[in-house]
Write an enzyme that holds these catalytic residues in place. Sequence first.
Site, PDB file in Angstrom:
ATOM      1  N   ASP B  61      -4.112   7.185  -1.502  1.00 29.88           N
ATOM      2  CA  ASP B  61      -4.904   6.325  -0.629  1.00 29.88           C
ATOM      3  C   ASP B  61      -6.199   5.894  -1.338  1.00 29.88           C
ATOM      4  O   ASP B  61      -6.558   4.715  -1.340  1.00 29.88           O
ATOM      5  CB  ASP B  61      -5.190   7.144   0.640  1.00 29.88           C
ATOM      6  CG  ASP B  61      -6.279   6.584   1.505  1.00 29.88           C
ATOM      7  OD1 ASP B  61      -6.000   5.617   2.213  1.00 29.88           O
ATOM      8  OD2 ASP B  61      -7.403   7.118   1.472  1.00 29.88           O
ATOM      9  N   GLU B 133       1.597   5.161  -0.851  1.00 26.24           N
ATOM     10  CA  GLU B 133       0.365   5.771  -1.344  1.00 26.24           C
ATOM     11  C   GLU B 133       0.683   7.017  -2.178  1.00 26.24           C
ATOM     12  O   GLU B 133       0.091   7.234  -3.245  1.00 26.24           O
ATOM     13  CB  GLU B 133      -0.555   6.134  -0.175  1.00 26.24           C
ATOM     14  CG  GLU B 133      -1.061   4.904   0.574  1.00 26.24           C
ATOM     15  CD  GLU B 133      -1.940   5.225   1.774  1.00 26.24           C
ATOM     16  OE1 GLU B 133      -2.825   4.408   2.087  1.00 26.24           O
ATOM     17  OE2 GLU B 133      -1.729   6.264   2.420  1.00 26.24           O
TER      18      GLU B 133
END
Lengths: 247, 247
Positions: B61, B133
């Site tokens: 992320d 991610e």
Amino acid sequence: MEEKNYESVGEFKDKIKQLEEIIGYTFKDKSLLLAAITHRSFVAEYHKKIQDYEVLEFLGDAVISLIISEILIKQFPYAREGELSQYRSAIVSEAYLSKLARNVNFQDFVLISKGEKYQKGAERESLLCDVFEAVFGAIYTDCQYNLDIPREIFNKNFKEIVINDIQQENLPRDYKSLLQIETQRLYGKIPTYKLISSEGPEHDKTFTVECHVEEIKTTGKGKSKKEAEAKAAKEAFKKLKSEGKQE
Amino acid sequence: MEEKNYESVGEFKDKIKQLEEIIGYTFKDKSLLLAAITHRSFVAEYHKKIQDYEVLEFLGDAVISLIISEILIKQFPYAREGELSQYRSAIVSEAYLSKLARNVNFQDFVLISKGEKYQKGAERESLLCDVFEAVFGAIYTDCQYNLDIPREIFNKNFKEIVINDIQQENLPRDYKSLLQIETQRLYGKIPTYKLISSEGPEHDKTFTVECHVEEIKTTGKGKSKKEAEAKAAKEAFKKLKSEGKQE
């Protein structure tokens, strides 16, 4: 970030040099560091063309978030994602980053308008947090997006403090999340936040927010809606706890 | 991330190899890629010890957020911070990253439990976004935190799509922000969101959220509170616009 601050670098030479020494990094492009400490309000007042910190802050925010993520993963190799995320959001917060900024006296370097200065603008948490992020955005840009450099600078100056604050439980608590967890457990509901008022001049507004859940109603004031919400949530959380709603 | 997936890498050799070819990166430590595609539900069901993707997602992320920030700054050198932030949050969103994941067929690689699969779990946006991610978290870990590698991989596979989507205005819109701007302008108030219900089994809850501002009241359903709030906000925004509140 295309308009550079070259013209003004000379004028702020001493400030820039002093700050470089504090950080422990010498900029190839000094105008980047100058931009990193320049608040928007100063741009309007200043007699030469000068760039403010906003885009560097946008970049620095992502740089710091990644550096912190790495520190956390290495420090807590057995932690779950939830715990790591909680630490990260507590660290990458206005309250905490402004504390780190104060640690190295960034408040002495911020360039703001006279009006803002009068209102103790430079000491406001959000501004210090912005400048902190912008400085890391500036370092990252200066070394052409080589993350090793800002990571090294951050670790040298702040890693020990961060790890220590985690261990001592000195991180700011996210009262909005704490409150939500608690009210969901007790009532199966989440609190609502309502903006009651925003007063004062454009550059120095005070926001008042009301937090409401079941029979609990609190208000919080702050220099941003976020700050006001956090304060209202803290009050509500304390109320909930003091009323002994632990069942 | 200390417990490795070595034991299971052999069993999923073909899957891993195929995925490496799609991404264009060969892992030194294949167990990282295996973890990146492993949903928590699979861990419970599987007969060997296996690591899920959650910590890699936490790291990925931050990696993606920084890579996107760089792309935006280079692509829009004259944009202000507000505009850049809006683009970034639209791109680093469940809706958008899951779209990128689908582009390279990540849904065919996710390891989830039979129960989840039955409920079309692998196709859920949040899961695909997580895996996307996590894959970048895995690449970053595999190359020992050298950002050049995941940046190169991202740019080769996705940069053009992202820039094109910006130019064509194909980014998901953040209706919560749009609504808030609009209601502040019209009423000087921000909308409140209330969780009405959460139904279904732990792994497949449906949340219903109510959005309320002045005389407008809408509801939204979703697989997360965020998704439900976004849908309720979208409805409220449409109502506001259809009622011609443009004054």
